[in-house]
Design an enzyme around this catalytic site. Structure first.
Site, PDB file in Angstrom:
ATOM      1  N   GLY A  84       0.851  -1.195   0.000  1.00 39.13           N
ATOM      2  CA  GLY A  84       0.000   0.000   0.000  1.00 39.13           C
ATOM      3  C   GLY A  84       0.883   1.240   0.000  1.00 39.13           C
ATOM      4  CB  SER A 116       4.468   6.287   1.775  1.00 40.11           C
ATOM      5  OG  SER A 116       5.076   6.837   2.905  1.00 40.11           O
ATOM      6  CB  SER A 154      -1.537   2.949   3.298  1.00 36.38           C
ATOM      7  OG  SER A 154      -0.537   1.962   3.374  1.00 36.38           O
ATOM      8  N   GLY A 155      -0.690   2.747   6.523  1.00 37.98           N
ATOM      9  CA  GLY A 155      -0.914   2.038   7.790  1.00 37.98           C
ATOM     10  C   GLY A 155      -0.295   0.646   7.815  1.00 37.98           C
ATOM     11  CB  SER A 182       4.835   0.225   9.679  1.00 40.93           C
ATOM     12  OG  SER A 182       5.540   0.312   8.482  1.00 40.93           O
ATOM     13  CB  SER A 215       5.593  -4.196  -2.744  1.00 44.53           C
ATOM     14  OG  SER A 215       4.555  -4.260  -1.797  1.00 44.53           O
TER      15      SER A 215
HETATM   16  P1  ADP Z   1       3.085   2.821   6.251  1.00 44.70           P
HETATM   17  O1  ADP Z   1       3.842   1.752   6.985  1.00 44.70           O
HETATM   18  O2  ADP Z   1       2.025   2.278   5.342  1.00 44.70           O
HETATM   19  O3  ADP Z   1       3.973   3.825   5.578  1.00 44.70           O
HETATM   20  P2  ADP Z   1       2.515   3.828   8.884  1.00 44.70           P
HETATM   21  O4  ADP Z   1       1.961   2.634   9.608  1.00 44.70           O
HETATM   22  O5  ADP Z   1       3.954   4.185   9.112  1.00 44.70           O
HETATM   23  O6  ADP Z   1       2.245   3.645   7.312  1.00 44.70           O
HETATM   24  O7  ADP Z   1       1.659   5.117   9.200  1.00 44.70           O
HETATM   25  C1  ADP Z   1       0.251   5.099   9.229  1.00 44.70           C
HETATM   26  C2  ADP Z   1      -0.242   6.238  10.112  1.00 44.70           C
HETATM   27  O8  ADP Z   1      -1.660   6.256  10.077  1.00 44.70           O
HETATM   28  C3  ADP Z   1       0.176   6.085  11.568  1.00 44.70           C
HETATM   29  O9  ADP Z   1       0.531   7.342  12.092  1.00 44.70           O
HETATM   30  C4  ADP Z   1      -1.110   5.552  12.231  1.00 44.70           C
HETATM   31  O10 ADP Z   1      -1.192   5.900  13.587  1.00 44.70           O
HETATM   32  C5  ADP Z   1      -2.187   6.240  11.394  1.00 44.70           C
HETATM   33  N1  ADP Z   1      -3.488   5.553  11.396  1.00 44.70           N
HETATM   34  C6  ADP Z   1      -4.676   6.128  11.669  1.00 44.70           C
HETATM   35  N2  ADP Z   1      -5.683   5.235  11.607  1.00 44.70           N
HETATM   36  C7  ADP Z   1      -5.126   4.055  11.284  1.00 44.70           C
HETATM   37  C8  ADP Z   1      -5.658   2.755  11.079  1.00 44.70           C
HETATM   38  N3  ADP Z   1      -6.952   2.481  11.184  1.00 44.70           N
HETATM   39  N4  ADP Z   1      -4.780   1.757  10.732  1.00 44.70           N
HETATM   40  C9  ADP Z   1      -3.458   2.010  10.622  1.00 44.70           C
HETATM   41  N5  ADP Z   1      -2.907   3.221  10.795  1.00 44.70           N
HETATM   42  C10 ADP Z   1      -3.712   4.246  11.128  1.00 44.70           C
END
Ligand code: ADP
Length: 199
Positions: free
Chosen positions: A32, A34, A36-37, A39, A106
């Site tokens: 997904g 950057s 998106s959630g 990690s 990816s």
């Molecule tokens: P990625 O790894 O896809 O780049 P991250 O996990 O680093 O994304 O960041 C996602 C951000 O979105 C975090 O700050 C997280 O707290 C926030 N967020 C808000 N709602 C959600 C949710 N339902 N699921 C996952 N992350 C969320």
């Protein structure tokens, strides 16, 4: 297999390592945009699995791009090589007896197909974190969208590089609709049977 590289037959097999750990081993691949959630959800899933005594490891940009892949950039060729190496590492970790979680943008369909080839279709669970780009950009967790918009970063997925959405992911989650806790329960529910040890 390269010429003159002849595999040794080791006594302890993947099945035996899996039996010892009392669960099956496979890869949960989070794809997904950057922010998106990926990690955040992978981390929460790993915690839940750990509490169930499942042996896990999480691969993400921080632990891979800083070491193993520190010679790779974000050109299409290097992105492909980045994913190939990660898939090979994940494959070794599956062999070692782990449930592997991998959180990487990816963006290319063909690279994700290649992961499936490397680890085997049955060992590959594709989780598409399908959060709308407007939301990812609003979050801008690492300030990267702002840098991409200003032209400081080239090849940034979603802004000036493509993201090819999965056609048929095993799980799809839009984090504007689903909380982290709900996402964990959707994923655990989906892999519940898959975790059973091989008999
Ligand atoms: P990625 O790894 O896809 O780049 P991250 O996990 O680093 O994304 O960041 C996602 C951000 O979105 C975090 O700050 C997280 O707290 C926030 N967020 C808000 N709602 C959600 C949710 N339902 N699921 C996952 N992350 C969320």
């Amino acid at each position: 297999m390269q010429k003159n590289v002849i595999p040794h037959t080791f006594t302890i097999t993947q099945e035996e390592r899996s039996k010892l750990k009392n669960h099956a081993c496979f890869l949960l691949w989070f794809t997904g945009l950057s922010g998106s959630g990926k990690s955040t959800i992978a981390n929460a899933v790993e915690k839940a699995l750990f509490n169930k005594k499942i042996h896990t490891y999480t691969l993400d940009g921080d632990n891979v791009r800083k070491g193993l892949n520190n010679n790779l950039s974000f050109t299409p060729e290097d992105r492909t090589e980045n994913i190939r190496r990660i898939a090979e590492v994940a494959n070794l970790m599956i062999d070692a007896g782990l449930v592997v979680l991998a959180a990487f943008v990816s963006p290319y369909q063909k690279d994700r197909e290649n992961i499936k080839q490397i680890v085997g279709t049955d060992n590959y669970v594709e989780i598409f974190i399908n959060t709308p780009i407007e939301e990812c950009e609003k979050r801008d967790v690492k300030g990267l969208y702002a840098k991409a918009r200003s032209g400081e970063i080239k090849n940034f997925t979603g802004i000036n590089a493509p993201y090819e959405a999965p056609v048929n992911p095993d799980i799809e989650i839009d984090t504007t609709q689903v909380s982290v806790e709900e996402a964990v329960s959707i994923i655990l529910n989906k892999i519940k049977n898959k975790l059973n040890p091989i008999n």
